[in-house]
Write a protein that holds these residues in place. Sequence first.
Motif, short mmCIF file in Angstrom:
data_model
loop_
_atom_site.label_atom_id
_atom_site.label_comp_id
_atom_site.label_asym_id
_atom_site.label_seq_id
_atom_site.Cartn_x
_atom_site.Cartn_y
_atom_site.Cartn_z
N SER A 269 0.85 -1.18 0.00
CA SER A 269 0.00 0.00 0.00
C SER A 269 0.88 1.23 0.00
O SER A 269 1.77 1.37 0.85
CB SER A 269 -0.90 0.01 1.24
N SER A 270 0.65 2.10 -0.95
CA SER A 270 1.51 3.28 -1.08
C SER A 270 1.40 4.20 0.12
O SER A 270 2.30 4.98 0.40
CB SER A 270 1.13 4.05 -2.35
N SER A 271 0.28 4.12 0.84
CA SER A 271 0.07 5.03 1.97
C SER A 271 0.55 4.45 3.29
O SER A 271 0.56 5.14 4.31
CB SER A 271 -1.42 5.37 2.09
N SER A 272 0.95 3.18 3.31
CA SER A 272 1.33 2.56 4.58
C SER A 272 2.80 2.81 4.89
O SER A 272 3.65 2.76 4.00
CB SER A 272 1.07 1.05 4.53
N PRO A 273 3.11 3.10 6.15
CA PRO A 273 4.52 3.25 6.55
C PRO A 273 5.15 1.87 6.71
O PRO A 273 4.55 0.85 6.35
CB PRO A 273 4.40 3.97 7.89
N VAL A 274 6.35 1.84 7.25
CA VAL A 274 6.98 0.55 7.54
C VAL A 274 6.14 -0.17 8.60
O VAL A 274 5.73 0.40 9.60
CB VAL A 274 8.41 0.77 8.07
N THR A 275 5.85 -1.45 8.33
CA THR A 275 5.03 -2.26 9.22
C THR A 275 5.90 -3.27 9.95
O THR A 275 6.78 -3.88 9.34
CB THR A 275 3.94 -3.00 8.41
#
Length: 339
Positions: A269-275
């Motif tokens: 997901s382009s909007s997700s930070p590092v998970t």
Amino acid sequence: MDERKLDVLRAIVEDYVATQEPVGSKALVDRHQLGVSSATIRNDMAVLEEEGYITQPHTSAGRVPTDKGYRLFVDRLSSVKPLSMAERRAIRSFLDGAVDLDDVISRTVRLLAQLTRQAAVVQYPSLSRSTVRHVELVSLGGSRVLVVLITDTGRVEQRVVELVQAPDESLLGDLRARLNAMIVGHDFASVASKMADIPGHFPPEDRQVVSGIAATLLESLVERGEERVAVAGTANLARHGHEFERELEPLLSALEEHVVLLKLLGHASSSSPVTVRIGEENATSGLSATSIVTTAYGPGNNALGSMGVLGPTRMDYPGTIAAVGAVARYVSQILDANN
């Protein structure tokens, strides 16, 4: 949790990651400026243990973080460990030398493994999220034709099709031009409908050849479901000590199964930070002592794939998060520049 207990937990995590040894109150007093007495630290450690953030592996030992403790530590990180100027220059220099997409992915996965000293995984740009840049048809002699598809990310897919008759160069040239006019710039989901009536643009005697090439393009390149991943740094897992030995077999098995790896990487997901997924948060069985740090990459808001590292829950989370995030940004810039 009050800030003092959080500082004690943070110190325990940092010391355990650095030393691989359970951490006692005396070590915390000696190594950290916590501003309180050792008795207060012991009381805080007792509360942290009672609440499940740390545990005592055996009698008379110090304490080690639990999955719950690592999760709180990660969630309360005020900042990640900044990469040095030398590290940033090294990343840019190493990745800028790539000559094509395969080289970009190969360099990226090796770089992640080197920076984090963990096992690294990089998903190739997903075909389902790509658009067509060019279609090429190459006669191999006789009735064999090589069908080449190039995506906007530079990914190249190719198949050989055996036709019912040998096509002449003029037919291949005409078909090549029509295919590129029809589908270049379009995503793969729309390619099938755009190509549906392409045989009807050719004389009846050529339609079998055209249909054979079109079917190969659709079935072998567009509609195939599997995705590719690259793996590096599995040897790094052997350095994590005897307490991680029981985790090695299921983790190495996971690294050999691309379907499992793609599940572990998660949906880009382009909007997700590092998970960060820690221990039991991983749905895959046998990875209860493994943490996975992942993120998406791609130009602009277009997430094309995922990358990340896998290792023991006892990992340098600030440094690993910074490295994964930085490498993903550089790869995204490279793909954006080549787009």
